[in-house]
Every structure is written in C-alpha cells, then in structure tokens.
Write a protein that holds these residues in place. Structure first.
Motif, PDB file in Angstrom:
ATOM      1  N   TYR A 141       0.936  -1.320   0.022  1.00 40.48           N
ATOM      2  CA  TYR A 141      -0.114   0.043   0.068  1.00 40.48           C
ATOM      3  C   TYR A 141       0.974   1.150  -0.019  1.00 40.48           C
ATOM      4  N   TYR A 142       0.803   2.261  -1.127  1.00 35.00           N
ATOM      5  CA  TYR A 142       1.775   3.227  -1.105  1.00 35.00           C
ATOM      6  C   TYR A 142       0.915   4.323  -1.444  1.00 35.00           C
ATOM      7  N   THR A 143       1.537   5.678  -1.519  1.00 34.17           N
ATOM      8  CA  THR A 143       1.059   6.920  -1.715  1.00 34.17           C
ATOM      9  C   THR A 143       1.251   7.121  -3.476  1.00 34.17           C
ATOM     10  N   GLY A 144       0.144   7.580  -3.981  1.00 35.51           N
ATOM     11  CA  GLY A 144       0.478   8.116  -5.396  1.00 35.51           C
ATOM     12  C   GLY A 144       0.406   9.691  -5.405  1.00 35.51           C
ATOM     13  N   HIS A 145       1.268  10.084  -5.870  1.00 30.10           N
ATOM     14  CA  HIS A 145       1.507  11.650  -5.847  1.00 30.10           C
ATOM     15  C   HIS A 145       1.443  12.097  -7.107  1.00 30.10           C
ATOM     16  N   VAL A 152      -3.931  15.466  -5.164  1.00 31.44           N
ATOM     17  CA  VAL A 152      -2.451  15.539  -5.225  1.00 31.44           C
ATOM     18  C   VAL A 152      -1.986  14.039  -4.672  1.00 31.44           C
ATOM     19  N   GLU A 153      -2.501  13.637  -3.537  1.00 29.02           N
ATOM     20  CA  GLU A 153      -2.112  12.519  -2.785  1.00 29.02           C
ATOM     21  C   GLU A 153      -3.275  11.423  -2.750  1.00 29.02           C
ATOM     22  N   ALA A 154      -2.995  10.234  -2.976  1.00 29.11           N
ATOM     23  CA  ALA A 154      -4.020   9.293  -2.691  1.00 29.11           C
ATOM     24  C   ALA A 154      -3.342   7.986  -2.563  1.00 29.11           C
ATOM     25  N   VAL A 155      -4.122   7.015  -1.741  1.00 33.79           N
ATOM     26  CA  VAL A 155      -3.596   5.602  -1.493  1.00 33.79           C
ATOM     27  C   VAL A 155      -3.879   4.901  -2.376  1.00 33.79           C
TER      28      VAL A 155
END
Length: 531
Positions: A141-145, A152-155
């Motif tokens: 599980y990571y941050t999409g930026h 701007v940011e989503a998991v």
C-alpha cells in the motif's frame, strides 16, 4: 646538451622534494605512511555504503521495512532518490534484503512509477508492505502523488505472489476528500492487526490521522479520524504491539525544524494509544525526553520484527555545503537537512516501564571484528594509561591515530562529578583549525544531551540543528560508549539510554580524540575495530 637537461631536471626535482606539502597533496590513491602522520586529510566516501546502506547511484528515501516470513529475512523498501529526478515521475520503490540489519543485498526496483504525468502514481510516496497468509499475496500500500491530479495524494496498492512480479490494482484507490480529509496531504498508509483481529490502516492527513479497517485487506471501511499533535503534521506512522504496550512511532513534519525528529507514543491498548494525542503534553512517554528516539539526522523511522527482535530503519540525510571540504555544518545553523540519504538501523530497546530507546543492532559488533592498533599521537592535560588515561582541565584531550572507512570505537568514560563535560571529536588532525565534536553536555545536574559542535580556532561552535535529546545522567557517572561509522554516517550509543545519528564528512583517514572541558574524566577500555 644532455648534461644541461639532466642538471635542469635535477634542480627541479630537488626543489619539488624540498617543498612542504599537506596530506591532501598525496591524493586519495597515492602511497602514504598513514601510521606515521597525524595531520588533516581530505578523504572521499565510497560509492556505496554497505552497513548504513546507500545505493551506489542516488539515495534512500522513506523506508518501508517488513519481515518476510516466507523467506525468513527483512525486506526494506525505500523511495529511490536521484540527483536529477524527472519532473513528475519520480521516487520508484526500490528495496534491499537483510538478515540482521548490518549487511544488505540490493533487490533493485520493486515497484515503478506511473508511466505518464497524468497517472495518479506518477510519483510514489511512502507506504507499507504486508504478507497476507490467507490469500498468499504480498501487498504494497503506497502513496500516489501527482500535482496534475484533483487529489494530489491518494492511497493505492499493488500485489504479488512471489515478491518479484507486481501488479498494480488500478481499480482501487482511497481518496482523502471522499472521507472529509485533505486532497493534498493524504499519504503514508500503515497496516497492522488490532485487538479486534481485523486489519487496520492508519493514513497521515492534514493534522489528523485517518483510520480504516478490513477483514480481508481488500475492502476497507472508514473508522474515523484521530488527532495529531497540536499544529504539526505527523508523517510515516508505524503501529505495533510489543509486550503489554501499544506504540505509534511517527516523524514530526519535515518542515517543522525545531521539532523534526522521530518520536513515539505508548499506551496499554489501541484505543488508549489514539487517545494519547488528545492531550500530548499530558501523555508523553515518561522517558524524560517526550518520546524522542534519535537526533534530527534520523528521519522517517519505521519498524519491523522477526518475532524476537524489533528494529527500526530511518534515513540519515546527506549534506551540501559552501565548499566541498566543509559540508559538516550545513545541517543546522539555520539550515535544514536535505531529503534522503543512507539507511540507518537500530534495535528497539523496551524498558521495564514500557518506554523505548534505541540500541545497536547485535550483528554490528560481530561485523566490525578486526581489532586495530591504537596509538596516542598527541595529548594535552592528560596522564596516559594504556590506551586511555585521566584528563583534567578545560583544554585536555587525547588524540588517537587515524581511522578507516568503517570503524567501531568503544570506550568507557567516568566523570569525577555530576557536572563534568566531555566530548569525542572526529575529523581532527594536529594541524586542524576546525574539527567536529559530539559533546555530552550537562543540561542540568542529572540531565545530559549530545550537542554537535565545530571546535578549533576557526570553528563556529554549537550547530543547533543537529543536537540530540535529554537523557538521564548515569547514577555512577560511568558512560559506556559505542560509535559505529560507515564512511560519513556515524551513530553513537551511550549506555542503553541514548542513540545519536549524524552525518560527518571526512571521518575516514583522519585522527579522532577524547576531550575534557573542566573537572576531570577517566577514560578506559578504548578499542577500535573495523571490517
């Protein structure tokens, strides 16, 4: 004609021989009598660090460690930082594996960034890795930026059966503004199993943590928010239970200079742990330093356990300076550490009252196993006894012979009273106008703190941005000190109550010293080991 040329050459050679030269004139690869000299030398770091891991190209960003029960080793994922990142597509997730936190093997790129500037995960941010035995899947599980996206940011997440081939799940995403959180700050997901037996995920948002839960690690239900600390953004949360206590480790915002450190809260239950943040001042751990675990040169710390020991990995920042030979003061003095660096690993030490400190990884001592000869090359105000002695007065010191690229310095210091002040200097030569010292400073009679100082006639003194934290003076005034260095990364441990990480350039191939500042100290059991 030949005689004239020969005579001219002989005169030139004689002139060159008589010209005095500094250690730098020898060059990094030229033969040199290291044991017979003690003046300052300007060395360079190796391309890649193997103890405090740094890739040969680029640096390590926020680590995401976990213990892989299938392979029986720790895997530490991290954000790969390059000198020249692409404008939108940057920070792919790379990784290393380790059995013991002291030696690493590169796994290369584990998860790539998005391929275009329009994808949510054009750049990747911190997250976590978890192996689910029920479906035999690894999850990241990571941050999409992406500043080009509405959020701007989503998991986001990706899965793999073998930890080699990963599939991004493009049908699933957690967006902060869907649940009343920020669409800009919504990052760093961390998964753990809570007391209810369910998977819980904690995400950092703007001044709030977001909590979700799941029974299958696929479908997530929003639980609700809980506080951060006052007006500070807390990053890289890590939640675990150890013995009778629950812990939440966090990094105070990279932009909050004076408080920028890795810290923890503790409670006897998960719900109690969340409640600690309602009144942080009343709920700091009773450890005498408000839960601070290291200096400002250790950031984004997250943990993993093999079922016996729990370790924490963070990064030690690189530095840039006004000149190539004087980078050591750039962190502090009003400046801020750079983002990314080398991986530093500590062992988590849990005390009887549940409070935590950081100690050396056991494998470090066995790795640094080649004993070195120790010679006193200079001293002042010291009565030498073996490799140690007694130091008295304000400018007393013992200067020792040169170090190598990877060193384990161990020694014992006993102070004569509760107010004695001493320090250990690195990058010091007999001709140095400035050198760098970790000063064990008496903040009050029973309290100590490690300060970083640039000493010498041209030194600027205290470097405010890299000091340590308060810890209890030992009742018997005896300090057992271990210092590990790998090129320019240095970690110092004092008893089991203080861990101090720093980036100090020029340690290798230079001398080091023990100093006293008033009163007197006795130094014994001085050893240097390398690998």
């Amino acid at each position: 004609m030949k005689t004239m040329l020969y005579t001219t050459f002989a005169i030139l050679l004689s002139a060159l021989t008589m010209t005095s030269c500094s250690d730098d004139d020898f060059g990094p690869d030229a033969p040199k009598d290291w044991a017979g000299t003690s003046t300052f030398f300007t060395p360079t770091d190796e391309d890649g660090f193997q103890t405090y891991y740094n890739p040969a190209i680029g640096r390590c960003g926020d680590p995401m460690p976990f213990f892989d029960q299938k392979s029986g080793d720790f895997k530490v994922l991290y954000l790969q930082e390059y000198e020249n990142n692409a404008t939108y597509n940057f920070h792919p997730i790379w990784g290393v594996s380790t059995k013991d936190g002291a030696t690493y093997e590169s796994l290369g790129e584990v998860l790539p960034t998005g391929k275009s500037s329009l994808e949510q995960d054009a750049a990747l941010g911190t997250g976590c890795c978890y192996y689910n035995e029920k479906d035999n899947l690894y999850y990241i599980y990571y941050t999409g930026h992406n500043v080009n996206c509405t959020n701007v940011e989503a998991v986001m997440r990706a899965t793999s059966h073998d930890f080699k081939t990963w599939t991004k799940d493009n049908t699933w995403m957690l967006k902060g503004d869907d649940y009343g959180y920020s669409s800009v700050d919504f990052r760093d997901p961390q998964i753990f199993v809570a007391e209810d037996g369910l998977y819980h995920m904690v995400i950092s948002s703007n001044l709030k943590f977001a909590e979700f839960k799941s029974s299958d690690m696929k479908n997530w239900e929003h639980v609700g928010p809980f506080n951060m600390i006052w007006d500070r953004m807390l990053e890289c949360p890590d939640i675990f239970k150890m013995g009778d206590y629950w812990y939440l480790i966090y990094s105070e915002s990279y932009k909050a200079s004076w408080s920028r450190k890795v810290k923890y809260m503790m409670a006897t239950s998960w719900e109690g742990l969340k409640a600690c943040f309602n009144d942080p001042g009343a709920n700091w751990p009773k450890d005498g330093h408000e839960g601070v675990l290291d200096s400002r040169a250790f950031y984004a710390g997250k943990t993993a356990s093999n079922g016996i020991d729990r370790y924490i990995w963070g990064w030690c920042p690189f530095r840039t300076g006004a000149t190539i030979h004087d980078k050591n003061v750039n962190v502090g003095a009003g400046g801020e550490p750079n983002w990314s660096g080398a991986l530093v690993c500590h062992k988590i030490i849990q005390h009887n009252d549940g409070t935590l400190t950081l100690g050396e990884v056991p494998a470090m001592a066995s790795k640094y196993n080649q004993a070195q000869n120790i010679n006193v090359v200079s001293s002042n105000g010291a009565t030498i006894s073996g490799t140690g002695g007694t130091l008295s007065g304000n400018d007393a010191y013992i200067l020792y012979n040169r170090l190598g690229a990877h060193n384990h310095i161990s020694l014992t210091v006993k102070t004569s009273n509760n107010w004695d002040k001493f320090g250990i200097s690195l990058v010091r030569g007999i001709d140095s106008e400035k050198y760098y010292t970790m000063v064990v400073n008496p903040e009050w009679e029973d309290g100590r703190k490690v300060n970083f100082e640039q000493e010498g006639s041209a030194g600027k003194g205290f470097i405010e941005g890299i000091d340590g934290y308060n810890f209890q003076r030992p009742a018997d005034n005896v300090y057992h000190i271990d210092i590990y260095t790998d090129n320019s990364v240095m970690v110092m441990y004092i008893n089991d109550v203080c861990a101090y990480t720093n980036r100090i350039y020029g340690i290798q191939k230079n001398c080091w010293s023990i100093n006293n500042y008033g009163g007197s100290i006795t130094v014994s059991d001085v050893k240097v080991q390398q690998y």
